[in-house]
Design an enzyme around this catalytic site. Structure first.
Site: not given
Length: 341
Positions: A256, A304, A316
């Site tokens: 990520c 994240h 993402h």
């Protein structure tokens, strides 16, 4: 003499009791496999598997960000160590040259220093030349002294550099050990997740991974506020469908934070490697002020990150079971946002 005891014979009733006890113990052991009604424990439902797998992925991602941070510091320590070693090598080269010159100067002085200067003057065929030479020798003596001082200074510098290199080498060794610990944690979490998913049917696994939203051509994206934000969004769009690989920063696979770093690198902006460092880049903004190109962060541990593209959506890299994709930002607990440019 010691008394001898006769063997004790068990009665038929005692044998039956022992057999009953053995069967009871076997029943206790079997109870770990069967539930109270005598049936095998049911397999977890797809929803239960999803919840457990999601937890494992979050834990693996948190460990991945710790791994990324440790790797970044290890890379920095390795770079500093290399610079220190290069500088020490250059100084050692100069030191060796100065030592050779110093040795030659000392040998020359020893060879010519046996006679008193007055006697050398008296015996000289050319007194004027001797006097000029004596003045040069005096200046050479001053240079000799300066050379000794320089050599001593070089030795001190080299020892300082070697000490700094030893510190960096110790830091590098520590970082490598830390990397191995985080890697073992990540591998363990992902292995557990794979085993859980393997218990599901292919159809259930496909449903859990969700639809792969990601054809960049028809996808509409709100206008970015500036050219660099637009370039970062454009890069992320081109990477839709790329696989998630922990520790990867592209160009063909990402985790990520690696996707965010690569997207802004393409826009000419250097981002730090980890989510918990990226959130402190630029300036914090509220959720209702989001614009395309902003970084959006999730979970309390800031484990994240995604790239906001407008209309409540982001691009993402989710986890190993799903490629880079578009997703709503409300599918995870929102933790904050930052505007890089």
């Amino acid at each position: 003499m010691a008394a001898h005891r006769k063997p004790r014979h068990l009665s038929a009733g005692g044998g039956r009791a022992r057999k009953a006890a053995t069967l009871a113990l076997a029943g206790v052991a079997t109870a770990t496999v069967f539930d109270g009604s005598g049936h095998a424990a049911p397999d977890p439902t797809p929803a239960q598997v999803k919840a457990e797998v999601d937890t494992l992925y979050r834990e693996a991602e948190a460990a991945t960000e710790q791994y990324n941070g440790a790797k970044e510091k290890a890379d920095q320590a390795r770079k500093r160590l290399g610079l220190l070693q290069d500088e020490a090598a250059r100084k050692e080269e100069r030191l060796n040259s100065e030592r050779e010159a110093l040795g030659a100067s000392a040998a020359a002085q020893y060879r010519s220093g046996g006679l008193d200067p007055a006697v050398q003057l008296a015996l000289s065929d050319d007194p004027d030349a001797f006097l000029d030479g004596a003045a040069f020798a005096e200046r050479a003596g001053d240079r000799h002294s300066a050379a000794v001082t320089r050599v001593r200074g070089r030795l001190r510098e080299i020892e300082r550099l070697r000490g700094s290199a030893r510190v960096e080498l110790a830091a590098l060794s520590s970082r490598r050990a830390e990397l191995e610990r985080h890697k073992a944690t990540i591998d363990g979490k992902l292995t557990s997740a794979r085993r859980l998913l393997a218990r599901l049917t292919a159809e259930d696994r496909a449903r859990l991974s969700g639809p792969a939203t990601g054809n960049p051509a028809p996808m509409t994206v709100a206008a970015a506020p500036n050219a660099r934000a637009a370039a970062a969004v454009s890069y992320a769009r081109q990477k839709l469908g790329s696989p998630y690989v922990w520790g990867a920063t592209g160009p063909d696979a990402f985790d990520c934070s690696g996707l965010m770093q690569a997207a802004y690198r393409a826009a000419g902006v250097a981002l730090p490697r980890t989510t918990y460092a990226q959130i402190d880049t630029g300036r914090r903004i509220s959720r209702d002020a989001l614009r395309p190109g902003d970084l959006v962060f999730f979970y309390s541990g800031i484990s994240h990150v995604g790239l906001y593209i407008g209309d409540g959506r982001m691009i993402h890299a989710p986890n190993p079971s799903a490629p880079v994709r578009v997703a709503p930002i409300d599918q995870m607990p929102f933790a904050g946002a930052t505007r890089v440019v």
